[in-house]
Design a protein around this motif. Structure first.
Motif, short mmCIF file in Angstrom:
data_model
loop_
_atom_site.label_atom_id
_atom_site.label_comp_id
_atom_site.label_asym_id
_atom_site.label_seq_id
_atom_site.Cartn_x
_atom_site.Cartn_y
_atom_site.Cartn_z
N LYS A 300 34.42 44.58 38.48
CA LYS A 300 35.52 43.96 37.72
C LYS A 300 36.77 43.81 38.58
N LEU A 303 36.29 40.90 41.01
CA LEU A 303 36.46 39.60 40.36
C LEU A 303 37.94 39.33 40.06
N TRP A 429 31.91 41.67 28.99
CA TRP A 429 31.99 41.05 30.30
C TRP A 429 32.24 39.55 30.18
N TYR A 432 35.80 38.82 29.51
CA TYR A 432 36.56 39.17 30.72
C TYR A 432 36.47 38.04 31.74
N ILE A 433 35.25 37.55 31.98
CA ILE A 433 35.05 36.47 32.95
C ILE A 433 35.78 35.21 32.53
N VAL A 437 38.63 33.35 34.74
CA VAL A 437 38.44 31.96 35.17
C VAL A 437 39.60 31.09 34.69
#
Length: 501
Positions: A300, A303, A429, A432-433, A437
């Motif tokens: 995490k 990213l 997740w 979160y992504i 983004v």
């Protein structure tokens, strides 16, 4: 401490560009430097730590202090003897090594001879720096990260001193840099000794190849090389291919790689250094939940910071190169050419960081075979792609091949961890992504529409520096604000006591 080292590295490279420029002599030095420096990365940031730290953690968890000291002493003695023999062989075989790693130099006789002379001076750096890696692994396993992280600063200091004070005194100025590398190895090793003495773990070298633990660790190093240091192997192959291209190609790739190494070193290498002992401890304690959470935290964080660093380096490639290196001997044409390879390398930054976190998920469990197997797939892919892309896209094609092969490696590692349920992602997740983004899209839109690359090359050094600082500052502010507005909080990164303490 890692950031201090990386900043000093930038100062060093800015000085090199200013004093030596981009030419056949700098290409020769960067090859002579890249070979031992490649091996440094293999050992300091790669194979040795991945094989040694888990074994050390087992002794810390299950063995006595006397057994731990004996293991350290035998490892030190065995490693030193093997290294000495390998170093002597490398110095003798310098002409063959240059022929192997830069065969294009053979058509330029003076360049080939110069590279051979410098490699004979720089190769002993491997002996010293691997012992530095050994000392640093002991300190890291005891939670002492500052001294090993600061140690690379001395490489930069020695090379800067050589460039400023020694190069004007030499008939071939570039040779001074080779002597700077040699001196740095000695200084870095001496710097580790007081910290080891303070812990009471200063090695008393003994020959111990027959010791089962030492033999097992040495056997694990070879597969670990192909597991954790695949990117470095691919970069070295890229140098080989670039030696056949136009003069300056190796230097353009070098400066591009150095810019990618900055965020990779600050986050990727530093995080991998911290997470490996933690994962080893959780595995030794058979705590599978803490092991998975530590991996989740690392991924995490990669990213969160790796994706904006990737996009920022890609969109600001030429402005960064112009600001840092466009002085005297390093002209606007060099900025444009290096900018092409920087954009290609930068697109792979996220993959490079992911590999640094994913490989310890295997090696901390003393599984070096799986990363080695996937690493070999990546190396084969890089060889094929480099040969296919180098001649239509020149040096930028070599950089792109490294990027694509890195993503292949990262995906193979991640899918295996998920398939074997060694890593079980925490909840949310997907959300979160999506938030990460979205925040990156907002930041990228700002950089794309408000940064005019064509203006940068005509500005003065002060103008470039001021605009670059303002642009990066605004990009960070926009990204951070977007994260907050989208609801990202520290708890979403999965900070866990077992990771951070």
């Amino acid at each position: 401490m890692t950031m201090i080292s990386r900043i000093m590295g930038f100062v060093r490279d800015m000085l090199f560009a200013n004093i030596f420029g981009v030419n056949a002599a700098t290409d020769a030095f960067f090859v002579a430097f890249r070979i031992p420096n490649f091996l440094r990365r293999l050992f300091m940031e790669g194979a040795f730590a991945q094989a040694f730290v888990p074994a050390l953690s087992d002794y810390n968890e299950k063995g006595s202090k006397e057994a731990l000291q004996l293991f350290i002493d035998r490892t030190a003695g065995t490693l030193a003897i093997l290294l000495l023999l390998f170093t002597l062989a490398g110095v003798i075989a310098a002409p063959l090594l240059i022929m192997l790693f830069a065969p294009g130099f053979l058509w330029e006789g003076g360049q080939y001879e110069l590279a051979v002379q410098m490699l004979r001076i720089t190769f002993p750096y491997l002996f010293f720096v691997t012992l530095v890696a050994f000392a640093g692994a002991i300190l890291n396993a005891r939670g002492k990260f500052a001294i090993p992280a600061l140690t690379p600063v001395f490489l930069n200091i020695c090379m800067i001193g050589a460039a400023i004070w020694i190069s004007p005194l030499m008939a071939q100025p570039i040779m001074a840099l080779a002597w700077g590398v040699f001196g740095a190895g000695v200084v870095q090793l001496l710097f580790q000794i007081p910290a080891l003495m303070q812990l009471g773990l200063l090695p008393r070298p003994r020959w111990g190849y027959q010791d089962p633990a030492v033999k097992r660790m040495l056997k694990q190093m070879l597969p670990a090389i192909f597991g954790v240091s695949v990117v470095q192997v691919n970069l070295l192959f890229g140098t080989l291919v670039a030696s056949f291209l136009t003069s300056g190609s190796i230097s353009w790739l070098y400066y591009s790689d150095r810019l990618v190494e900055f965020p990779l070193g600050i986050l990727g290498v530093a995080l991998a250094t911290v997470i490996l002992p933690r994962l080893s401890e959780h595995h030794a304690a058979d705590d599978t939940l803490a092991f998975s959470k530590a991996l989740d935290w690392g991924l995490k964080l990669v990213l969160l910071i790796g994706l904006p660093a990737t996009l920022g380096l890609t969109l600001l490639a030429e402005p960064l190169l112009s600001t840092l290196f466009q002085y005297n001997e390093f002209g606007s044409d060099d900025v444009r050419m290096a900018g092409k390879s920087l954009m290609a390398y930068a697109l792979g930054l996220l993959a490079f960081m992911l590999i640094k976190i994913l490989v310890p998920g295997f090696t901390s469990r003393q599984d070096t075979q799986t990363p080695m197997r996937f690493g070999m797939h990546s190396i084969v892919a890089n060889i094929v792609l480099s040969l296919l892309l180098a001649f239509p896209f020149a040096h930028a094609g070599i950089a792109l091949a490294t990027t694509l092969s890195a993503y292949l490696n990262a995906l193979l590692l991640l899918f295996r961890l998920l398939k074997t349920r060694i890593y079980r992602p925490c909840e949310q997740w997907l959300f979160y992504i999506l938030r990460i983004v979205a925040a990156n899209a907002i930041m990228s839109a700002f950089l794309y529409y408000f940064v005019d690359v064509t203006l940068w090359l005509d500005w003065s050094a002060s103008q470039r520096g001021l605009h670059l600082g303002m642009t990066i500052g605004l990009a960070i502010l926009i990204y951070s604000s977007a994260l907050v507005l989208l609801g990202i909080r520290p708890r979403h990164i999965g900070l866990h006591k077992s990771v951070t303490t």
